[in-house]
Design a protein around this motif. Structure first.
Motif, PDB file in Angstrom:
ATOM      1  N   VAL A  46       0.837  -1.204   0.000  1.00 37.68           N
ATOM      2  CA  VAL A  46       0.000   0.000   0.000  1.00 37.68           C
ATOM      3  C   VAL A  46       0.871   1.253   0.000  1.00 37.68           C
ATOM      4  O   VAL A  46       0.583   2.218  -0.715  1.00 37.68           O
ATOM      5  N   ALA A  47       1.945   1.252   0.768  1.00 37.77           N
ATOM      6  CA  ALA A  47       2.849   2.407   0.797  1.00 37.77           C
ATOM      7  C   ALA A  47       3.462   2.644  -0.579  1.00 37.77           C
ATOM      8  O   ALA A  47       3.615   3.788  -1.006  1.00 37.77           O
ATOM      9  N   LEU A  49       2.019   1.891  -3.412  1.00 31.66           N
ATOM     10  CA  LEU A  49       0.959   2.397  -4.283  1.00 31.66           C
ATOM     11  C   LEU A  49       0.722   3.885  -4.106  1.00 31.66           C
ATOM     12  O   LEU A  49       0.416   4.592  -5.069  1.00 31.66           O
ATOM     13  N   ILE A  50       0.844   4.370  -2.865  1.00 34.89           N
ATOM     14  CA  ILE A  50       0.581   5.788  -2.628  1.00 34.89           C
ATOM     15  C   ILE A  50       1.845   6.637  -2.734  1.00 34.89           C
ATOM     16  O   ILE A  50       1.793   7.842  -2.533  1.00 34.89           O
ATOM     17  N   GLY A  51       2.966   6.009  -3.058  1.00 34.54           N
ATOM     18  CA  GLY A  51       4.174   6.765  -3.357  1.00 34.54           C
ATOM     19  C   GLY A  51       5.083   7.067  -2.191  1.00 34.54           C
ATOM     20  O   GLY A  51       5.950   7.924  -2.297  1.00 34.54           O
ATOM     21  N   ILE A  52       4.889   6.390  -1.078  1.00 37.12           N
ATOM     22  CA  ILE A  52       5.801   6.566   0.046  1.00 37.12           C
ATOM     23  C   ILE A  52       7.044   5.756  -0.250  1.00 37.12           C
ATOM     24  O   ILE A  52       6.970   4.551  -0.444  1.00 37.12           O
ATOM     25  N   VAL A  66       3.781   1.850   9.014  1.00 38.23           N
ATOM     26  CA  VAL A  66       3.057   1.356   7.836  1.00 38.23           C
ATOM     27  C   VAL A  66       2.776  -0.139   7.988  1.00 38.23           C
ATOM     28  O   VAL A  66       1.691  -0.615   7.639  1.00 38.23           O
TER      29      VAL A  66
END
Length: 86
Positions: A46-47, A49-52, A66
């Motif tokens: 997920v991180a 995917l959101i660009g972290i 996370v």
């Protein structure tokens, strides 16, 4: 990360997630490790995917946070799948 480090990381993340979750979760320490490892994988996915970004250090606060969020998500799904309706 080596397999023992993943197990230790999973135990820590799973234990933190279980402490933060309200209610009574079933499962012993082996389930805690499994949920923690799966949660770390989900959280990392997920991180990403959101660009972290990933700095490559699994033991920093951001990575643990996370991973705990991912473990909570996995714990919610696990609880929904194993819930018995009387």
């Amino acid at each position: 990360m080596g397999i023992l480090a993943w197990i230790l990381f999973g135990l820590i993340v799973g234990a933190i997630a279980k402490l933060l979750m309200p209610g009574d979760q079933k499962g012993g320490w082996i389930m805690t490790i499994i949920l923690g490892i799966v949660g770390a994988l989900v959280g990392g996915f997920v991180a990403g995917l959101i660009g972290i970004g990933d700095d490559g250090n699994p033991w920093d606060f951001g990575t643990i946070a996370v991973s705990v969020i991912g473990a909570i998500i996995v714990l919610l799904i696990y609880g929904a799948l194993t819930r018995r309706n009387p």
